[in-house]
Write a protein that holds these residues in place. Structure first.
Motif, PDB file in Angstrom:
ATOM      1  N   SER A  70       0.830  -1.209   0.000  1.00 49.62           N
ATOM      2  CA  SER A  70       0.000   0.000   0.000  1.00 49.62           C
ATOM      3  C   SER A  70       0.864   1.258   0.000  1.00 49.62           C
ATOM      4  CB  SER A  70      -0.913   0.018   1.219  1.00 49.62           C
ATOM      5  OG  SER A  70      -1.786  -1.074   1.199  1.00 49.62           O
ATOM      6  N   ILE A  89       2.485   1.663  -3.481  1.00 50.81           N
ATOM      7  CA  ILE A  89       1.516   2.176  -4.459  1.00 50.81           C
ATOM      8  C   ILE A  89       1.222   3.656  -4.204  1.00 50.81           C
ATOM      9  CG2 ILE A  89      -0.897   2.012  -5.201  1.00 50.81           C
ATOM     10  CD1 ILE A  89      -0.627  -1.046  -4.800  1.00 50.81           C
ATOM     11  N   LEU A  90       1.061   4.026  -2.946  1.00 53.72           N
ATOM     12  CA  LEU A  90       0.799   5.429  -2.609  1.00 53.72           C
ATOM     13  C   LEU A  90       1.962   6.328  -3.015  1.00 53.72           C
ATOM     14  CD1 LEU A  90      -0.988   7.532  -1.188  1.00 53.72           C
ATOM     15  CD2 LEU A  90       0.167   6.938   0.929  1.00 53.72           C
ATOM     16  N   THR A  91       3.185   5.868  -2.785  1.00 52.11           N
ATOM     17  CA  THR A  91       4.363   6.655  -3.146  1.00 52.11           C
ATOM     18  C   THR A  91       4.451   6.840  -4.655  1.00 52.11           C
ATOM     19  OG1 THR A  91       5.554   5.847  -1.205  1.00 52.11           O
ATOM     20  CG2 THR A  91       6.874   6.758  -2.987  1.00 52.11           C
ATOM     21  N   ILE A  92       4.285   5.765  -5.402  1.00 47.74           N
ATOM     22  CA  ILE A  92       4.355   5.846  -6.866  1.00 47.74           C
ATOM     23  C   ILE A  92       3.249   6.748  -7.405  1.00 47.74           C
ATOM     24  CG2 ILE A  92       4.082   4.506  -8.994  1.00 47.74           C
ATOM     25  CD1 ILE A  92       5.529   2.211  -7.517  1.00 47.74           C
ATOM     26  N   SER A  93       2.047   6.597  -6.872  1.00 47.73           N
ATOM     27  CA  SER A  93       0.920   7.422  -7.307  1.00 47.73           C
ATOM     28  C   SER A  93       1.174   8.903  -7.004  1.00 47.73           C
ATOM     29  CB  SER A  93      -0.352   6.953  -6.608  1.00 47.73           C
ATOM     30  OG  SER A  93      -1.421   7.803  -6.884  1.00 47.73           O
ATOM     31  N   SER A  94       1.707   9.181  -5.827  1.00 49.77           N
ATOM     32  CA  SER A  94       1.983  10.570  -5.449  1.00 49.77           C
ATOM     33  C   SER A  94       3.049  11.186  -6.344  1.00 49.77           C
ATOM     34  CB  SER A  94       2.436  10.640  -3.992  1.00 49.77           C
ATOM     35  OG  SER A  94       1.412  10.217  -3.140  1.00 49.77           O
ATOM     36  N   LYS A 146       3.773  10.325  -9.468  1.00 47.60           N
ATOM     37  CA  LYS A 146       3.182  10.552 -10.789  1.00 47.60           C
ATOM     38  C   LYS A 146       2.278  11.777 -10.782  1.00 47.60           C
ATOM     39  CE  LYS A 146       3.066   5.997 -12.934  1.00 47.60           C
ATOM     40  NZ  LYS A 146       2.185   4.943 -13.462  1.00 47.60           N
ATOM     41  N   THR A 147       1.454  11.894  -9.747  1.00 43.55           N
ATOM     42  CA  THR A 147       0.538  13.032  -9.656  1.00 43.55           C
ATOM     43  C   THR A 147       1.317  14.338  -9.516  1.00 43.55           C
ATOM     44  OG1 THR A 147      -1.132  11.628  -8.624  1.00 43.55           O
ATOM     45  CG2 THR A 147      -1.397  14.008  -8.362  1.00 43.55           C
ATOM     46  N   LYS A 198       2.684  15.353 -12.840  1.00 41.20           N
ATOM     47  CA  LYS A 198       1.608  15.842 -13.706  1.00 41.20           C
ATOM     48  C   LYS A 198       1.210  17.263 -13.315  1.00 41.20           C
ATOM     49  CE  LYS A 198      -3.050  14.792 -15.331  1.00 41.20           C
ATOM     50  NZ  LYS A 198      -3.554  16.140 -15.128  1.00 41.20           N
TER      51      LYS A 198
END
Length: 68
Positions: free
Chosen positions: A29, A32-37, A39-40, A43
């Motif tokens: 978890s 995934i949170l680190t990778i998502s953050s 990427k966001t 962006k």
């Protein structure tokens, strides 16, 4: 909690599946949170840069209109 050997630590008193599963889910978890953050964040930075460039083009066009 005290364990007599490393294998006792790994076995977690018979609850290894639950304990290590919880550690695994937590780690997954957080990954995934680190990778998502990341990427966001990239962006958002790109969007802000594009907006600033667009605003600069609008200002340049506005200044060009005033000289005609």
């Amino acid at each position: 909690m005290h364990f007599d050997s490393f294998s006792d630590l790994i076995a977690m008193g018979g609850y290894a599946g639950y304990v290590w599963g919880a550690f695994g889910m937590t780690f997954l978890s957080l990954l995934i949170l680190t990778i998502s953050s990341l990427k966001t964040g990239k962006k958002i930075i790109l969007d802000v840069k594009n907006k600033q460039e667009r605003q600069a083009r609008i200002e340049a066009a506005r200044n060009l209109e005033n000289t005609l």
